[in-house]
Design an enzyme around this catalytic site. Structure first.
Site, PDB file in Angstrom:
ATOM      1  N   GLN A  52       2.797   9.938   1.810  1.00  0.00           N
ATOM      2  CA  GLN A  52       4.173   9.390   2.046  1.00  0.00           C
ATOM      3  C   GLN A  52       5.009   9.864   0.931  1.00  0.00           C
ATOM      4  OE1 GLN A  52       2.131   5.367   2.704  1.00  0.00           O
ATOM      5  NE2 GLN A  52       4.005   4.920   3.592  1.00  0.00           N
TER       6      GLN A  52
ATOM      7  N   CYS B  30       5.636  -0.316   7.815  1.00  0.00           N
ATOM      8  CA  CYS B  30       5.180   0.898   6.868  1.00  0.00           C
ATOM      9  C   CYS B  30       6.283   1.346   6.228  1.00  0.00           C
ATOM     10  CB  CYS B  30       5.005   2.043   8.004  1.00  0.00           C
ATOM     11  SG  CYS B  30       4.473   3.696   7.257  1.00  0.00           S
ATOM     12  N   LEU B  31       6.272   1.683   4.731  1.00  0.00           N
ATOM     13  CA  LEU B  31       7.477   2.069   4.116  1.00  0.00           C
ATOM     14  C   LEU B  31       8.037   3.643   4.369  1.00  0.00           C
ATOM     15  CD1 LEU B  31       5.970   1.401   0.520  1.00  0.00           C
ATOM     16  CD2 LEU B  31       7.426   0.028   1.794  1.00  0.00           C
TER      17      LEU B  31
ATOM     18  N   GLY C 290       1.051  -1.008  -0.009  1.00  0.00           N
ATOM     19  CA  GLY C 290       0.093   0.105  -0.064  1.00  0.00           C
ATOM     20  C   GLY C 290       0.910   1.134  -0.270  1.00  0.00           C
TER      21      GLY C 290
ATOM     22  N   HIS D  60      -4.570   1.485   7.498  1.00  0.00           N
ATOM     23  CA  HIS D  60      -3.428   2.127   7.821  1.00  0.00           C
ATOM     24  C   HIS D  60      -2.986   3.305   6.869  1.00  0.00           C
ATOM     25  CE1 HIS D  60       1.473   1.369   8.155  1.00  0.00           C
ATOM     26  NE2 HIS D  60       1.037   2.062   7.080  1.00  0.00           N
ATOM     27  N   GLU D  61      -3.790   3.069   5.564  1.00  0.00           N
ATOM     28  CA  GLU D  61      -3.424   4.036   4.576  1.00  0.00           C
ATOM     29  C   GLU D  61      -4.207   5.432   4.858  1.00  0.00           C
ATOM     30  OE1 GLU D  61      -0.689   3.648   3.031  1.00  0.00           O
ATOM     31  OE2 GLU D  61      -0.782   1.511   3.120  1.00  0.00           O
TER      32      GLU D  61
ATOM     33  N   HIS E  90      -2.831   7.546   7.438  1.00  0.00           N
ATOM     34  CA  HIS E  90      -1.658   8.552   6.737  1.00  0.00           C
ATOM     35  C   HIS E  90      -2.241   9.615   6.119  1.00  0.00           C
ATOM     36  CE1 HIS E  90       2.202   6.365   6.864  1.00  0.00           C
ATOM     37  NE2 HIS E  90       1.464   5.145   5.994  1.00  0.00           N
TER      38      HIS E  90
HETATM   39  O1  K1U Z   1       1.706   2.413   4.127  1.00  0.00           O
HETATM   40  C1  K1U Z   1       2.830   1.822   3.934  1.00  0.00           C
HETATM   41  O2  K1U Z   1       3.681   2.252   4.289  1.00  0.00           O
HETATM   42  C2  K1U Z   1       2.720   0.546   3.121  1.00  0.00           C
HETATM   43  C3  K1U Z   1       2.597  -0.587   4.109  1.00  0.00           C
HETATM   44  C4  K1U Z   1       1.238  -1.203   4.043  1.00  0.00           C
HETATM   45  C5  K1U Z   1       0.837  -2.089   5.179  1.00  0.00           C
HETATM   46  C6  K1U Z   1       1.598  -3.403   5.427  1.00  0.00           C
HETATM   47  C7  K1U Z   1       1.342  -4.033   6.409  1.00  0.00           C
HETATM   48  C8  K1U Z   1       0.204  -3.868   7.428  1.00  0.00           C
HETATM   49  C9  K1U Z   1      -0.517  -2.483   7.173  1.00  0.00           C
HETATM   50  C10 K1U Z   1      -0.140  -1.790   6.088  1.00  0.00           C
HETATM   51  C11 K1U Z   1       3.466  -1.622   3.486  1.00  0.00           C
HETATM   52  O3  K1U Z   1       3.564  -2.416   2.445  1.00  0.00           O
HETATM   53  S1  K1U Z   1       4.911  -2.415   4.564  1.00  0.00           S
HETATM   54  C12 K1U Z   1       5.776  -3.652   3.321  1.00  0.00           C
HETATM   55  C13 K1U Z   1       4.808  -4.964   3.484  1.00  0.00           C
HETATM   56  O4  K1U Z   1       4.114  -5.049   4.414  1.00  0.00           O
HETATM   57  C14 K1U Z   1       5.159  -5.920   2.626  1.00  0.00           C
HETATM   58  C15 K1U Z   1       6.410  -5.852   1.716  1.00  0.00           C
HETATM   59  C16 K1U Z   1       6.685  -6.708   0.780  1.00  0.00           C
HETATM   60  C17 K1U Z   1       5.771  -8.026   0.786  1.00  0.00           C
HETATM   61  C18 K1U Z   1       4.596  -7.929   1.655  1.00  0.00           C
HETATM   62  C19 K1U Z   1       4.626  -6.970   2.428  1.00  0.00           C
HETATM   63 ZN    ZN Z   2       2.594   3.368   6.333  1.00  0.00          ZN
END
Ligand code: K1U
Ligand code: ZN
Length: 209
Positions: free
Chosen positions: A93, A133-134, A88, A175-176, A179
């Site tokens: 972000q 979270c990225l 996501g 979560h998004e 943000h």
């Molecule tokens: O919003 C963001 O920063 C993105 C975030 C979304 C998220 C992940 C998990 C729970 C709630 C929201 C991410 O994508 S973090 C990376 C991640 O979860 C992932 C990366 C590669 C493969 C699978 C998952």
């Molecule tokens: Zn996030």
């Protein structure tokens, strides 16, 4: 530009039949080829803000019109999310303070979901999920959120839709949407954990400088 010159030389200069738009068919073909080339070739990977950057605490404005600028933002956000990789990304972000979210929780990464001006209509139950979270790389913490939600939003085509979600998709949407409200998942954690995470991010920034 190179593509334009190439196509201009390939398409016959003698073919000057006129289309409904007033352009001749040669010009229509050139415009359409260049538009699709521009859309595909210049998608960009955007910089992601890192916690605790104060810009992550900005509240996003609603999108007034789903136009070419928003389409470009969506395409760039999708490119950025897939490259990260993540499931996501919210416009906040990437330092764009408009209510735009992209999500793809599918295994094969072939199901991009776009939410413009999302509104939560219903929520029920609760679930614990270890979130990432990225904007907070390398940190995973358990957050409690609604188990099932109904969300209303505009899609990439600007048309309204309603979606029922549960499990990971429901977690990710919440979560998004946080943000877009200027909230990061770290804000749900204890003060002690927040301080530790801030120190970890500072150390990471020093090492990556
Ligand atoms: O919003 C963001 O920063 C993105 C975030 C979304 C998220 C992940 C998990 C729970 C709630 C929201 C991410 O994508 S973090 C990376 C991640 O979860 C992932 C990366 C590669 C493969 C699978 C998952
Ligand atoms: Zn996030």
């Amino acid at each position: 530009m190179c593509l334009y010159i190439f196509l201009a030389s390939v398409l016959s200069a003698q073919d000057v039949r006129t289309s409904k738009s007033g352009l001749n068919f040669r010009e229509v073909a050139l415009n359409s080829a260049c538009n699709s080339f521009n859309n595909q070739a210049f998608m960009a990977i955007l910089d992601i803000l890192n916690y605790p950057d104060p810009r992550l605490y900005t509240v996003a404005e609603p999108v007034q019109e789903v136009d070419a600028t928003i389409h470009r933002l969506i395409d760039d956000m999708a490119e950025t999310m897939y490259a990260a990789p993540g499931i996501g990304l919210a416009a906040t972000q990437v330092n764009v303070h408009r209510q735009v979210i992209v999500i793809d929780t599918s295994e094969d990464k072939q199901n991009l979901q776009v939410f413009i001006n999302p509104r939560l209509l219903t929520q029920c139950g609760s679930q614990d999920y270890e979130e990432g979270c990225l904007s907070v790389p390398g940190v995973y913490e358990t957050v409690t959120r609604a188990e099932k939600i109904t969300v209303e939003a505009l899609g990439r085509d600007g048309k309204p839709f309603t979606l029922k979600a549960e499990g990971l998709l429901a977690v990710c949407i919440q979560h998004e949407m946080d943000h877009l409200l200027g909230k990061v998942f770290v804000d749900y954690l204890s003060q002690l954990k927040q301080v530790r995470i801030k120190n970890k991010m500072k150390k990471r920034q020093r090492n990556h400088a």
